[in-house]
Write a protein that holds these residues in place. Structure first.
Motif, PDB file in Angstrom:
ATOM      1  N   ALA A  69       3.150  -3.771  -1.008  1.00 12.09           N
ATOM      2  CA  ALA A  69       3.846  -3.050  -1.098  1.00 12.09           C
ATOM      3  C   ALA A  69       5.174  -3.766  -1.012  1.00 12.09           C
ATOM      4  CB  ALA A  69       4.127  -1.825  -0.072  1.00 12.09           C
TER       5      ALA A  69
ATOM      6  N   LEU B 133      -0.010  -0.167  -6.534  1.00 11.10           N
ATOM      7  CA  LEU B 133       0.247   0.371  -5.207  1.00 11.10           C
ATOM      8  C   LEU B 133      -0.513   2.060  -5.150  1.00 11.10           C
ATOM      9  CD1 LEU B 133       0.814   0.422  -2.143  1.00 11.10           C
ATOM     10  CD2 LEU B 133       3.424   1.299  -3.055  1.00 11.10           C
TER      11      LEU B 133
ATOM     12  N   ALA C 209       4.815   3.806   2.179  1.00 13.12           N
ATOM     13  CA  ALA C 209       4.188   3.723   1.091  1.00 13.12           C
ATOM     14  C   ALA C 209       4.968   5.280   0.646  1.00 13.12           C
ATOM     15  CB  ALA C 209       2.870   4.076   0.827  1.00 13.12           C
TER      16      ALA C 209
END
Ligand SMILES: N[C@@H](CCC(=O)N[C@@H](CS)C(=O)NCC(=O)O)C(=O)O
Length: 210
Positions: A97, A139, A159
């Motif tokens: 990320a 992701l 996230a």
């Protein structure tokens, strides 16, 4: 604890983690859009000129992933599964990320830092968007493999902010769909105390950009 933060920056993930764990903290706003992050007095806190930075009893920690990991350990919650292998997997996804998704956004938002001319900067921006789509896809793939029955944790806060960026930033339009990532964001929005922090951040960001 003191968190150096700019509204809707990745530091929002740390605000969410601190709020979720009920850890008392002060938020100090350093406006990254107006360049405050790249000036004193903040450069003395983080010479890289980036938020987040966390001050815990005078010890400064920078980098979102390190701060989130510290908050999870300090608050005794936040790791979806505390076994070493599961923690390592969550850390791995948070590093993707940061190193892939966030890095591509930085190149899109500030292409002139990576190019000697406006023409080259436009090319950097275009390439970064391709890289951003691939980074979100990776992701999304990792988030899709997770057990959604578990309590929210630091990976969700990290996230979830990247899901918000994808929806809110103009450059996020037209990227490939990320339904599992979007579902993480929805879980945050459906948690009242987290939603309050997100709404406040969006309002502060909107006021900041005028
Ligand atoms: N790898 C760092 C990146 C942090 C970062 O890029 N922060 C941005 C806000 S999202 C920032 O402070 N930018 C200010 C600037 O680059 O001038 C982390 O994950 O903490």
């Amino acid at each position: 604890m003191r968190l150096y933060h700019s509204p809707m920056s990745i530091a929002l993930a740390c605000r969410l983690a601190l709020t979720a764990a009920d850890i008392g903290h002060e938020v100090v706003i350093v406006n990254s859009l107006s360049g405050e992050t790249k000036q004193e007095p903040f450069l003395s806190i983080n010479p890289l000129g980036e938020v987040p930075a966390l001050d815990h009893d005078g010890a400064i920690v920078t980098q979102t992933v390190a701060i989130l990991s510290f908050i999870a350990d300090h608050g005794g919650q936040g790791w979806a599964d505390p076994t070493p292998i599961e923690r390592a997997k969550e850390l791995s996804t948070m590093i993707v990320a940061a190193a892939e998704v966030q890095a591509a956004w930085k190149m899109i938002n500030r292409p002139n830092r990576y190019a000697p001319s406006d023409t080259a900067a436009a090319e950097v921006g275009a390439q970064a968007r391709i890289r951003l789509d691939a980074a979100y896809a990776e992701l999304e793939r990792r988030i899709a493999l997770r057990d959604t029955g578990k309590a929210l944790g630091i990976l969700d806060y990290h996230a979830g902010v990247l899901a918000l960026w994808k929806i809110m930033a103009p450059a996020g339009q037209g990227l490939s769909p990320t339904p599992h990532l979007d579902a993480v964001k929805d879980r945050l929005m459906n948690t009242p105390k987290l939603r309050q922090v997100i709404d406040e951040d969006i309002a502060n960001y909107t006021a900041m950009v005028g």
